[in-house]
Design an enzyme around this catalytic site. Structure first.
Site, PDB file in Angstrom:
ATOM      1  N   ASN A   1       0.800  -1.363  -0.029  1.00 47.03           N
ATOM      2  CA  ASN A   1       0.154  -0.012  -0.060  1.00 47.03           C
ATOM      3  C   ASN A   1       0.893   1.297  -0.179  1.00 47.03           C
ATOM      4  OD1 ASN A   1       0.977  -0.659   2.599  1.00 47.03           O
ATOM      5  ND2 ASN A   1      -0.973   0.082   3.515  1.00 47.03           N
TER       6      ASN A   1
ATOM      7  N   GLU B   1       4.694  -3.793  12.497  1.00 50.27           N
ATOM      8  CA  GLU B   1       3.688  -2.600  12.408  1.00 50.27           C
ATOM      9  C   GLU B   1       2.399  -3.485  11.710  1.00 50.27           C
ATOM     10  OE1 GLU B   1       1.222  -0.436  10.619  1.00 50.27           O
ATOM     11  OE2 GLU B   1       2.782   0.285   9.702  1.00 50.27           O
TER      12      GLU B   1
ATOM     13  N   CYS C   1      -3.197   1.370   7.140  1.00 56.35           N
ATOM     14  CA  CYS C   1      -3.391   0.865   8.552  1.00 56.35           C
ATOM     15  C   CYS C   1      -4.031   1.742   9.413  1.00 56.35           C
ATOM     16  CB  CYS C   1      -2.069   0.298   9.016  1.00 56.35           C
ATOM     17  SG  CYS C   1      -0.677   1.226   9.096  1.00 56.35           S
TER      18      CYS C   1
ATOM     19  N   GLU D   1       8.470   3.032  14.642  1.00 54.50           N
ATOM     20  CA  GLU D   1       9.351   3.675  13.396  1.00 54.50           C
ATOM     21  C   GLU D   1       9.245   5.079  13.530  1.00 54.50           C
ATOM     22  OE1 GLU D   1       8.280   0.125  10.115  1.00 54.50           O
ATOM     23  OE2 GLU D   1       7.215   1.858  10.147  1.00 54.50           O
TER      24      GLU D   1
END
Length: 489
Positions: free
Chosen positions: A159, A257, A291, A467
């Protein structure tokens, strides 16, 4: 030459894997298609398990060099990579739009967002330091060091074909690690272009590696090899759990993640126009395929009716179309299976009492690709599949609730905890609700939460690690403590 025609020049992209400073082919290939029109873009080489083993061996050798490279030299090379990416941003955006589908302007924004992680990490490379610590032993001194964890396997989704790579690769490289990247089979062309630019930037052979192929062949090698000391992964919670189990055999570090089920909360004192604009931006970015996309829009009863009117008007204006069409606001979903899944979620919601106010149907026949209409649902209940799982499509589903207590309970009633959004003008509510929400990130009156300088990550089953910022670099280091005796008599 227009943007889509540039792809006819095959020098724009690579189709081989890159490791050990060279390009490599495998025994077979797989097709990469454009989801907007289902045309084939390229046949990409699949290097298989043997290629994965060779890439990891190359990364192991590269690590021996890179870990001893001066942080200032690491910074220089990272900044050169950053500059090359920005100089080639148009071509990278063209690749992203072609293989993933998002509008070209949005794809170019992704390139800028992703490259910012390289710039930030490059600056952090010279700031990775330990500290002197107090010790209880007379005549001794103690201190700590941050050292690179080693070879890192990075497994990235489709994505954000550019940003999901740079968010992992840049901090790992800044810390002194070597990396082996496996991009999603839907979007390998952007990853290979980043590898070409990394090659031009001057990373030593084996430091930056990209391999393409079947996850069933490459995954066990990337996770199971004793030379790999850490796995960075972005994707579904289901796959993340599998990776975590496999990594446990080697007691390897993981940074995961994973999935999200983001609540977007609108309180009755909120600026409703701003909240509706926030939903339109956060929900429909990348066609809802993120997400952190709002999954459950929970509106306090007093604001529900006017908010729904504002949101309906905004969604009705969103246009789906080919990402190379300047009039398109959102592109296609990644493939036809995604369209079928989203459509089934909508149908189940309607069967359970939800009402379609806008959209609610596939647009494949009309637009000729994997498109779904921008959709607004009202009602339904929190036990339905659309409220319990990631929608990953352009569907906004709105629910009503009475007060802070109920809203927080509803928002937290999920195994996920990545991002949440809260719209209110009451500062007391800001503190109470942001602290009460079990999410790693909370955007208050803000529809976007990620940046290169801030921590990105979730709680519960949405992942492990962060991150971005200094935290993103520290993920790729081991903390070592040193005690020195005989300092004085």
């Amino acid at each position: 030459m227009n943007l889509s025609d540039r792809l006819k020049d095959k020098t724009l992209f690579k189709t081989q894997s890159y490791f050990g400073g060279e390009w490599h082919s495998g025994a077979k290939t797989f097709a990469v298609d454009n989801p907007a029109n289902r045309s084939k873009l390229a046949d990409v080489s699949d290097v298989g398990a043997d290629g994965a083993k060779a890439a990891i061996a190359a990364a192991s050798e590269g690590f021996k060099i890179w870990r001893k490279t001066s942080p200032f030299e690491r910074t220089r090379i990272l900044i050169k990579w950053y500059n090359l990416i920005n100089e080639n941003a148009d071509d990278l955006a063209t690749l992203i739009t072609s293989e993933m589908g998002k509008p070209w302007a949005e794809a170019k924004g992704e390139v800028a967002y992703g490259s910012a992680f390289i710039e930030w990490s490059a600056q952090e490379a010279v700031r990775i330091h330990g500290e002197t610590v107090t010790v209880p032993f007379p005549g001794t001194r103690g201190w700590t060091l941050h050292q690179p964890v080693g070879v890192v396997s990075c497994i990235t989704p489709w994505n954000f074909p550019s940003a999901m790579i740079t968010r992992k690769a840049a901090p790992a490289l800044a810390a002194g690690c070597s990396i082996v990247i496996k991009p999603a089979p839907e979007t390998p062309l952007t990853a290979l272009a980043l590898a070409e630019l990394a090659h031009r930037a001057g990373f030593p052979a084996g430091v930056f590696n990209v391999i393409c192929g079947n996850a069933e062949d490459l995954g066990p090698v990337m996770i199971g090899s004793p030379e790999v000391r850490m796995i960075g992964f972005t994707g579904s919670t289901e796959v993340g759990k599998l990776i975590m189990r496999q990594a446990a055999d080697g007691v390897k570090r993981v940074a995961l993640e994973l999935g999200g089920n983001a609540p977007f909360i609108v309180m009755d004192d909120a600026d409703l126009e701003s909240a509706a604009a926030g939903v339109a931006q956060a929900k429909f970015r990348s066609g809802g395929q993120t997400c952190v996309s709002p999954n459950r829009i929970i509106v306090q009863n007093g604001a529900a009716d006017p908010f729904l009117e504002l949101l309906e008007a905004k969604i009705a204006k969103i246009k789906a179309g080919d990402g190379f069409d300047s009039g398109s606001d959102i592109g296609p979903l990644i493939h036809d299976e995604a369209v079928a899944r989203v459509d089934q979620l909508v149908k189940d919601a309607v069967a359970g009492g939800a009402r379609v106010r806008v959209g609610g149907q596939p647009l494949a026949d009309e637009l000729g690709g994997s498109f779904y209409a921008p959709t607004l649902l009202e009602g339904g209940n929190f036990d339905q599949a659309i409220a319990r799982s990631e929608i990953f499509g352009p569907v906004a589903s709105v629910y009503r609730a009475k007060d802070e207590k109920e809203i927080i309970e509803l928002a937290n009633d999920t195994p996920y905890g990545l991002a949440a959004y809260l719209y209110t003008r009451d500062i007391g509510r800001v503190h109470r609700m942001s602290e009460g929400l079990d999410y790693g990130m909370v955007g208050v009156n803000a529809p976007m939460v990620g940046s290169a300088s801030t921590p990105f990550g979730g709680m519960k089953e949405s992942g492990i690690g962060r991150e971005g910022g200094k935290w993103g670099v520290e993920e790729f280091t081991e903390l070592k403590y040193v005690l020195l005796a005989g300092v004085n008599s």
